[in-house]
Design a protein around this motif. Sequence first.
Motif, short mmCIF file in Angstrom:
data_model
loop_
_atom_site.label_atom_id
_atom_site.label_comp_id
_atom_site.label_asym_id
_atom_site.label_seq_id
_atom_site.Cartn_x
_atom_site.Cartn_y
_atom_site.Cartn_z
N GLY A 48 0.79 -1.23 0.00
CA GLY A 48 0.00 0.00 0.00
C GLY A 48 0.82 1.27 0.00
N THR A 49 2.14 1.17 -0.06
CA THR A 49 2.96 2.38 -0.10
C THR A 49 3.75 2.40 -1.39
OG1 THR A 49 4.80 1.33 1.03
CG2 THR A 49 3.20 2.47 2.41
N ASP A 50 4.17 3.58 -1.78
CA ASP A 50 4.97 3.74 -2.99
C ASP A 50 6.41 3.36 -2.66
OD1 ASP A 50 5.54 4.35 -5.59
OD2 ASP A 50 5.70 6.51 -5.24
N VAL A 51 6.95 2.43 -3.42
CA VAL A 51 8.30 1.92 -3.16
C VAL A 51 9.26 2.48 -4.19
CG1 VAL A 51 9.71 -0.15 -2.98
CG2 VAL A 51 7.34 -0.20 -2.21
N GLY A 52 10.28 3.16 -3.72
CA GLY A 52 11.29 3.68 -4.62
C GLY A 52 12.46 2.73 -4.76
N PRO A 53 13.31 2.95 -5.76
CA PRO A 53 14.45 2.07 -5.98
C PRO A 53 15.42 2.05 -4.79
CG PRO A 53 14.55 3.97 -7.44
CD PRO A 53 13.24 4.03 -6.73
N GLY A 54 15.51 3.13 -4.05
CA GLY A 54 16.38 3.16 -2.87
C GLY A 54 15.94 2.17 -1.81
N THR A 55 14.64 2.00 -1.68
CA THR A 55 14.12 1.04 -0.70
C THR A 55 14.49 -0.38 -1.10
OG1 THR A 55 12.26 2.52 -0.23
CG2 THR A 55 12.03 0.24 0.47
N VAL A 56 14.31 -0.71 -2.37
CA VAL A 56 14.66 -2.04 -2.86
C VAL A 56 16.16 -2.28 -2.70
CG1 VAL A 56 14.67 -3.60 -4.86
CG2 VAL A 56 12.72 -2.08 -4.47
N ASP A 57 16.97 -1.26 -2.97
CA ASP A 57 18.42 -1.40 -2.81
C ASP A 57 18.79 -1.70 -1.36
OD1 ASP A 57 18.97 -0.96 -5.48
OD2 ASP A 57 19.44 1.18 -5.21
N ARG A 58 18.17 -1.02 -0.42
CA ARG A 58 18.47 -1.26 1.00
C ARG A 58 18.07 -2.68 1.41
NH1 ARG A 58 16.96 4.07 1.04
NH2 ARG A 58 14.80 3.64 1.59
#
Length: 97
Positions: A48-58
Motif C-alpha cells: 500500500g505504499t509507494d516503493v522507490g528504488p532506494g528502498t529495494v536497494d536497502r
Amino acid sequence: MATLDESERYRILSDERRRLVLEILAERTTGIGLDDLAQAVTTRQTTGTDVGPGTVDRVRIALHHKHLPMLDESGVLSYESEVRQVEQPRVASERHA
C-alpha cells in the motif's frame, strides 16, 4: 533440509524479512535471483505504499549481507553469493547424485 533446534528456529523466524524470504521460496519451484527476491520482499513489506528504488536497494543489501548468509549457514536455503542466486536446499540424496 536442515534440522534446527527450537532456539535456532525462533532466531531465524524472529525477523520479518527472513520469514518473507522463506514464504517467497515456498511458493516457487525454482530458485530466484537476489534482485527479484529483494523486489518481492520489498513489495510484501510495504503493501500500500509507494516503493522507490532506494528502498529495494536497502532490502537487497540487507538480504545479501545479513539474512541470506544466515539462512544459508543454517541450511534453510542455499545462497550462492557470487552469482546472487537463492535456491531451496537440496536433500542429501540429491547432493550425491
